[in-house]
Motif scaffolding. Structure first.
Motif, PDB file in Angstrom:
ATOM      1  N   GLU A  35      -4.117 -45.658 -20.363  1.00 51.99           N
ATOM      2  CA  GLU A  35      -2.700 -45.703 -20.012  1.00 51.99           C
ATOM      3  C   GLU A  35      -2.307 -44.604 -19.027  1.00 51.99           C
ATOM      4  N   VAL A  36      -3.215 -43.683 -18.746  1.00 45.78           N
ATOM      5  CA  VAL A  36      -2.914 -42.577 -17.837  1.00 45.78           C
ATOM      6  C   VAL A  36      -2.786 -43.107 -16.410  1.00 45.78           C
ATOM      7  N   ALA A  37      -1.705 -42.718 -15.744  1.00 46.15           N
ATOM      8  CA  ALA A  37      -1.475 -43.166 -14.363  1.00 46.15           C
ATOM      9  C   ALA A  37      -2.271 -42.284 -13.399  1.00 46.15           C
ATOM     10  N   GLY A  38      -2.968 -42.930 -12.479  1.00 49.14           N
ATOM     11  CA  GLY A  38      -3.730 -42.187 -11.490  1.00 49.14           C
ATOM     12  C   GLY A  38      -4.989 -41.561 -12.071  1.00 49.14           C
ATOM     13  N   GLN A  39      -5.578 -40.643 -11.316  1.00 48.10           N
ATOM     14  CA  GLN A  39      -6.772 -39.880 -11.717  1.00 48.10           C
ATOM     15  C   GLN A  39      -7.948 -40.779 -12.074  1.00 48.10           C
ATOM     16  N   ARG A  40      -8.054 -41.927 -11.401  1.00 52.02           N
ATOM     17  CA  ARG A  40      -9.161 -42.849 -11.715  1.00 52.02           C
ATOM     18  C   ARG A  40     -10.515 -42.153 -11.565  1.00 52.02           C
ATOM     19  N   ARG A  41     -10.603 -41.242 -10.592  1.00 47.83           N
ATOM     20  CA  ARG A  41     -11.879 -40.572 -10.323  1.00 47.83           C
ATOM     21  C   ARG A  41     -12.343 -39.753 -11.525  1.00 47.83           C
ATOM     22  N   LEU A  42     -11.386 -39.163 -12.249  1.00 52.75           N
ATOM     23  CA  LEU A  42     -11.737 -38.299 -13.383  1.00 52.75           C
ATOM     24  C   LEU A  42     -11.894 -39.063 -14.685  1.00 52.75           C
ATOM     25  N   TRP A  68      -6.877 -28.579 -12.918  1.00 51.67           N
ATOM     26  CA  TRP A  68      -6.106 -27.946 -11.838  1.00 51.67           C
ATOM     27  C   TRP A  68      -5.404 -29.036 -11.026  1.00 51.67           C
ATOM     28  N   GLY A  69      -4.104 -28.928 -10.888  1.00 53.59           N
ATOM     29  CA  GLY A  69      -3.367 -29.911 -10.105  1.00 53.59           C
ATOM     30  C   GLY A  69      -1.894 -29.592 -10.058  1.00 53.59           C
ATOM     31  N   PRO A  70      -1.156 -30.240  -9.151  1.00 54.74           N
ATOM     32  CA  PRO A  70       0.285 -30.013  -9.032  1.00 54.74           C
ATOM     33  C   PRO A  70       1.021 -30.458 -10.293  1.00 54.74           C
ATOM     34  N   PRO A  71       2.281 -30.053 -10.454  1.00 58.32           N
ATOM     35  CA  PRO A  71       3.063 -30.500 -11.611  1.00 58.32           C
ATOM     36  C   PRO A  71       3.175 -32.023 -11.628  1.00 58.32           C
ATOM     37  N   GLY A  72       3.174 -32.587 -12.838  1.00 57.04           N
ATOM     38  CA  GLY A  72       3.396 -34.018 -12.980  1.00 57.04           C
ATOM     39  C   GLY A  72       2.193 -34.879 -12.697  1.00 57.04           C
ATOM     40  N   LEU A 173     -11.912 -29.485 -13.041  1.00 56.57           N
ATOM     41  CA  LEU A 173     -11.526 -30.848 -12.687  1.00 56.57           C
ATOM     42  C   LEU A 173     -10.216 -30.788 -11.910  1.00 56.57           C
ATOM     43  N   THR A 174     -10.233 -31.317 -10.699  1.00 58.84           N
ATOM     44  CA  THR A 174      -9.060 -31.263  -9.828  1.00 58.84           C
ATOM     45  C   THR A 174      -8.273 -32.564  -9.923  1.00 58.84           C
ATOM     46  N   LEU A 175      -7.012 -32.457 -10.311  1.00 61.30           N
ATOM     47  CA  LEU A 175      -6.131 -33.627 -10.397  1.00 61.30           C
ATOM     48  C   LEU A 175      -5.337 -33.742  -9.098  1.00 61.30           C
ATOM     49  N   GLU A 176      -5.110 -34.961  -8.669  1.00 61.91           N
ATOM     50  CA  GLU A 176      -4.383 -35.201  -7.422  1.00 61.91           C
ATOM     51  C   GLU A 176      -3.014 -35.792  -7.718  1.00 61.91           C
ATOM     52  N   SER A 177      -2.079 -35.561  -6.800  1.00 63.39           N
ATOM     53  CA  SER A 177      -0.762 -36.171  -6.949  1.00 63.39           C
ATOM     54  C   SER A 177      -0.911 -37.683  -7.028  1.00 63.39           C
ATOM     55  N   LEU A 178      -0.042 -38.310  -7.798  1.00 65.15           N
ATOM     56  CA  LEU A 178      -0.110 -39.757  -7.946  1.00 65.15           C
ATOM     57  C   LEU A 178       0.216 -40.440  -6.625  1.00 65.15           C
ATOM     58  N   THR A 179      -0.413 -41.564  -6.376  1.00 64.53           N
ATOM     59  CA  THR A 179      -0.073 -42.349  -5.198  1.00 64.53           C
ATOM     60  C   THR A 179       1.245 -43.077  -5.449  1.00 64.53           C
ATOM     61  N   ASP A 180       1.831 -43.608  -4.391  1.00 67.77           N
ATOM     62  CA  ASP A 180       3.071 -44.378  -4.542  1.00 67.77           C
ATOM     63  C   ASP A 180       2.860 -45.571  -5.472  1.00 67.77           C
ATOM     64  N   ARG A 213      10.013 -42.344  -3.730  1.00 67.34           N
ATOM     65  CA  ARG A 213      10.081 -41.288  -2.727  1.00 67.34           C
ATOM     66  C   ARG A 213      10.473 -39.952  -3.358  1.00 67.34           C
ATOM     67  N   LEU A 214      11.453 -39.997  -4.266  1.00 67.67           N
ATOM     68  CA  LEU A 214      11.911 -38.768  -4.907  1.00 67.67           C
ATOM     69  C   LEU A 214      10.818 -38.128  -5.746  1.00 67.67           C
ATOM     70  N   ALA A 215       9.983 -38.955  -6.345  1.00 69.50           N
ATOM     71  CA  ALA A 215       8.952 -38.435  -7.254  1.00 69.50           C
ATOM     72  C   ALA A 215       7.941 -37.564  -6.533  1.00 69.50           C
ATOM     73  N   GLY A 216       7.582 -37.935  -5.305  1.00 66.70           N
ATOM     74  CA  GLY A 216       6.610 -37.137  -4.561  1.00 66.70           C
ATOM     75  C   GLY A 216       5.285 -36.995  -5.276  1.00 66.70           C
ATOM     76  N   GLY A 217       4.870 -38.057  -5.998  1.00 68.19           N
ATOM     77  CA  GLY A 217       3.589 -38.020  -6.698  1.00 68.19           C
ATOM     78  C   GLY A 217       3.638 -37.356  -8.056  1.00 68.19           C
ATOM     79  N   ASP A 218       4.846 -37.015  -8.524  1.00 70.28           N
ATOM     80  CA  ASP A 218       5.025 -36.327  -9.811  1.00 70.28           C
ATOM     81  C   ASP A 218       5.495 -37.342 -10.849  1.00 70.28           C
ATOM     82  N   ALA A 219       4.631 -37.659 -11.825  1.00 69.59           N
ATOM     83  CA  ALA A 219       4.958 -38.675 -12.827  1.00 69.59           C
ATOM     84  C   ALA A 219       6.153 -38.265 -13.679  1.00 69.59           C
ATOM     85  N   ARG A 220       6.199 -36.995 -14.076  1.00 70.59           N
ATOM     86  CA  ARG A 220       7.299 -36.533 -14.924  1.00 70.59           C
ATOM     87  C   ARG A 220       8.643 -36.650 -14.187  1.00 70.59           C
TER      88      ARG A 220
END
Length: 449
Positions: A35-42, A68-72, A173-180, A213-220
């Motif tokens: 159920e986790v959004a994004g981070q398919r690589r990890l 390690w990764g940006p907020p959200g 483990l490096t987490l990346e901002s979520l894609t749109d 757009r407002l989220a900027g890759g931040d799920a929270r």
């Protein structure tokens, strides 16, 4: 360390009785890794996180990890999923409030648990970069001897904020901002899921685009703004979250800007032309539009590097260094702080003296080469280091400039086909005035004048 205090227990009991009181981001927290959004690589099969959730044991048991990764991006979420899956003890600490005393208490409890019951302890330490070196040192024996499996989370570069011995004992483990697309799927699930809005309101396409757009890759952030917009819509008795309701709820107007369409290129073009025209205020306006619309900061930084080379050039030789430094800093930091770095670079370029002489010079030289004006290299300039080169006349007659008083030899460098061509025509603006004088002097010496 395992027992919550009276007030924490009361709060958790009330949240269990009234789950709707919890924030949407908490209610929608994933229960499984799927159920986790994004981070398919990890999250691929066999990854450290999959193995940790699966309870990998034995000589190849999962080691400690640093997320390690940006907020959200899901650091706390991953820890929450792991806490639901592990069979042993799960202890959560925050480096904001915990100290060496709390860490040692967890480690002592972990050693007792292993010795008495064989239960392993997973320690989630949030904001580890806030721990001092001494506090991080206190974790080393427990991590080294695997009394605890550490899951540490940080938004800061761990190579600067985490001590080397702890890094060497952990997987980074490096987490990346979520894609749109990730954010869009998250929003749609939150609208429909019974834990979320349970279909109480629909989400219009325009409102969805704005929230993405407002989220900027931040799920929270995406879920927090969705909750605010849904609340505004339901208060008005609306059955759909509209763009207008979203703008009102989050107090942020939608920027009419399509990152994949004409406006993406139009606004980027306007930014560069405003810099070229030395209008610093228009430059900042277009930069703000790109930032607010969620444009990739690396794209903006690349445009600034091109502008520094094409439009400022040697009128201010430091301009390109400024733009490159900005690009490097942006790649390390990201938004929101990257806005300051981009603004500094854009202002410096807009106010710098301008020259496109270098741009015109290389294009003129390329034009001649493409037209076939690429004659043989003059014999005295050819490589004379290999055997037999002297017999071919290579290097004969070459004058070594360093042996001459002025460092300039009166000799031909260009092929006959373009000898005498003057590609570089410096301006007298800014620092390029010095280059103009130098070019005039050296050309006359090369001609023997």
């Amino acid at each position: 360390m395992d027992e919550p205090d009276l007030f924490t227990a009361a709060a958790e009991e009330r949240q269990a009785r009234e789950p709707g009181r919890a924030p949407l981001a908490v209610r929608m927290r994933p229960r499984t890794l799927d159920e986790v959004a994004g981070q398919r690589r990890l999250l691929k099969d066999g990854s450290p996180l999959r193995r940790l959730v699966g309870g990998a044991k034995g000589p190849a048991a999962t080691s400690s990890v640093i997320l390690w990764g940006p907020p959200g991006t899901g650091k706390t979420t991953l820890a929450h999923v792991i806490s639901q899956a592990v069979e042993g003890r799960f202890v959560e600490l925050s480096a904001i409030t915990a100290g060496v005393k709390e860490v040692r208490a967890v480690i002592d409890g972990a050693r007792r648990a292993v010795g008495m019951t064989g239960r392993e302890t997973v320690l989630f330490l949030d904001e580890i970069h806030r721990f001092s070196k001494a506090q991080q040192d206190s974790l080393l024996p427990a991590v080294e001897n695997r009394w605890v499996t550490l899951i540490a989370a940080t938004t800061e570069n761990p190579y600067f904020s985490v001590i080397s011995p702890l890094l060497s004992r952990s997987l980074l483990l490096t987490l990346e901002s979520l894609t749109d697309d990730d954010v869009r799927a998250l929003l749609r699930r939150a609208v429909a899921d019974e834990r979320g809005l349970n279909g109480a309101v629909a989400l219009s396409g325009e409102a969805e685009d704005h929230l993405v757009r407002l989220a900027g890759g931040d799920a929270r952030k995406a879920l927090t703004t969705l909750e605010a917009a849904a609340g505004a819509a339901m208060e008005q008795g609306a059955e759909e979250i509209t763009l207008a309701a979203t703008e009102t709820a989050v107090d942020q107007a939608a920027v009419r800007y399509d990152r994949d369409g004409d406006q993406h290129y139009d606004v980027a073009s306007a930014l560069i032309k405003s810099i070229r025209g030395s209008d610093v205020d228009a430059t900042l306006h277009y930069l703000a539009r790109m930032i607010e619309a969620g444009e990739d900061p690396r794209f903006i930084a690349r445009r600034l590097m091109i502008s520094a080379s094409e439009d400022v050039g040697l009128a201010d030789p430091a301009a390109l260094a400024t733009a490159v430094a900005a690009a490097q800093a942006v790649a390390l930091i990201g938004f929101p702080e990257a806005r300051i770095i981009l603004a500094e670079a854009a202002i410096a370029l807009a106010l710098a003296p301008k020259s496109n002489a270098a741009y015109l010079a290389i294009d003129a030289a390329l034009a001649d080469v493409r037209q076939g004006l690429a004659g043989p290299v003059p014999p005295h300039l050819r490589d004379a280091h290999y055997g037999g080169a002297g017999k071919l006349g290579h290097g004969q007659g070459y004058q070594y400039p360093h042996d001459l008083p002025e460092g300039i030899a009166t000799q031909q460098y260009a092929p006959d086909t373009v000898h005498g061509r003057e590609y570089y025509k410096p301006t007298r603006r800014g620092g390029e005035a010095r280059y103009a004088d130098t070019v005039e002097w050296t050309r006359s010496r090369l001609k023997g004048e």
